[in-house]
Scaffold this motif. Structure first.
Motif, short mmCIF file in Angstrom:
data_model
loop_
_atom_site.label_atom_id
_atom_site.label_comp_id
_atom_site.label_asym_id
_atom_site.label_seq_id
_atom_site.Cartn_x
_atom_site.Cartn_y
_atom_site.Cartn_z
N SER A 27 -62.89 -14.63 27.86
CA SER A 27 -62.50 -15.82 28.63
C SER A 27 -63.50 -16.18 29.72
N GLU A 28 -64.33 -15.23 30.14
CA GLU A 28 -65.33 -15.48 31.18
C GLU A 28 -66.74 -15.71 30.61
N ALA A 29 -66.94 -15.41 29.35
CA ALA A 29 -68.28 -15.43 28.77
C ALA A 29 -68.91 -16.83 28.77
N GLY A 30 -68.14 -17.85 28.43
CA GLY A 30 -68.68 -19.22 28.40
C GLY A 30 -69.17 -19.66 29.77
N SER A 31 -68.37 -19.38 30.80
CA SER A 31 -68.76 -19.75 32.17
C SER A 31 -69.99 -18.97 32.62
N LEU A 32 -70.04 -17.71 32.26
CA LEU A 32 -71.18 -16.88 32.62
C LEU A 32 -72.46 -17.42 31.97
N LEU A 33 -72.36 -17.75 30.70
CA LEU A 33 -73.53 -18.30 30.00
C LEU A 33 -73.91 -19.68 30.55
N ALA A 34 -72.91 -20.48 30.91
CA ALA A 34 -73.20 -21.81 31.49
C ALA A 34 -73.96 -21.67 32.80
N GLY A 35 -73.71 -20.61 33.54
CA GLY A 35 -74.42 -20.39 34.79
C GLY A 35 -75.81 -19.78 34.60
N LEU A 36 -75.97 -18.96 33.56
CA LEU A 36 -77.22 -18.22 33.37
C LEU A 36 -78.22 -18.89 32.44
N LEU A 37 -77.76 -19.53 31.38
CA LEU A 37 -78.69 -20.08 30.39
C LEU A 37 -79.72 -21.06 30.97
N PRO A 38 -79.30 -22.04 31.78
CA PRO A 38 -80.31 -22.97 32.29
C PRO A 38 -81.43 -22.27 33.06
N ALA A 39 -81.07 -21.34 33.93
CA ALA A 39 -82.09 -20.64 34.74
C ALA A 39 -82.94 -19.72 33.87
N ALA A 40 -82.31 -19.01 32.94
CA ALA A 40 -83.06 -18.08 32.10
C ALA A 40 -84.05 -18.84 31.21
N ILE A 41 -83.59 -19.91 30.58
CA ILE A 41 -84.48 -20.67 29.70
C ILE A 41 -85.58 -21.33 30.52
#
Length: 151
Positions: free
Chosen positions: A109-123
């Motif tokens: 349930s938290e994974a989507g939000s976590l990825l939404a926060g991290l993906l832009p910065a990581a990429i």
């Protein structure tokens, strides 16, 4: 400053630790397996999360869902457009999100939000020249990112 430090700094966006993104950065600092799971998603060598498509496959998945401009914004040298947890889940699919959650040690349930926060910065950090790097260069950067966890 290492890649991990740069990603966390960008995730924070200059905001205090009491904000939602500050909480995200704190969570990542306390659970290094989150970064390992993120690297797995972006890697062509680690097939445990989403197969072997890596960053290129992720770009294709965003384009297929009509969000190519969004991920292109993360790759470009300009500001990173935000993404929602629902958009990330739609692009990746529930199985890949579940795989990420399992490897990251977080509830699905938290994974989507976590990825939404991290993906832009990581990429953004993995594409400093505004383009997707060659696979060998990308894998080297991901290895460097993971080595930053061992400090």
């Amino acid at each position: 400053m290492g890649i991990l430090d740069g990603i966390l700094k960008q995730v924070m966006g200059g905001q205090g630790a009491g904000s939602g993104v500050g909480g995200l950065a704190s969570m990542v600092s306390k659970k290094p397996q989150i970064v390992a799971a993120l690297a797995g998603l972006l890697s062509t060598r680690d097939t445990s999360i989403g197969g072997s498509g890596g960053l290129g496959g992720l770009v294709g998945a965003f384009q297929k869902k009509g969000l190519g401009d969004m991920i292109s914004g993360w790759i470009s040298t300009g500001p990173n457009p935000p993404v929602s947890a629902a958009q990330v889940t739609d692009v990746l699919g529930p199985e890949t999100v579940r795989q990420f959650a399992t490897k990251a040690g977080v509830p699905v349930s938290e994974a989507g939000s976590l990825l939404a926060g991290l993906l832009p910065a990581a990429i953004d950090h993995l594409t400093p020249d505004g383009k997707v790097p060659a696979t060998s260069s990308l894998e080297s950067s991901l290895t460097s990112l993971l080595s930053g966890l061992k400090r």
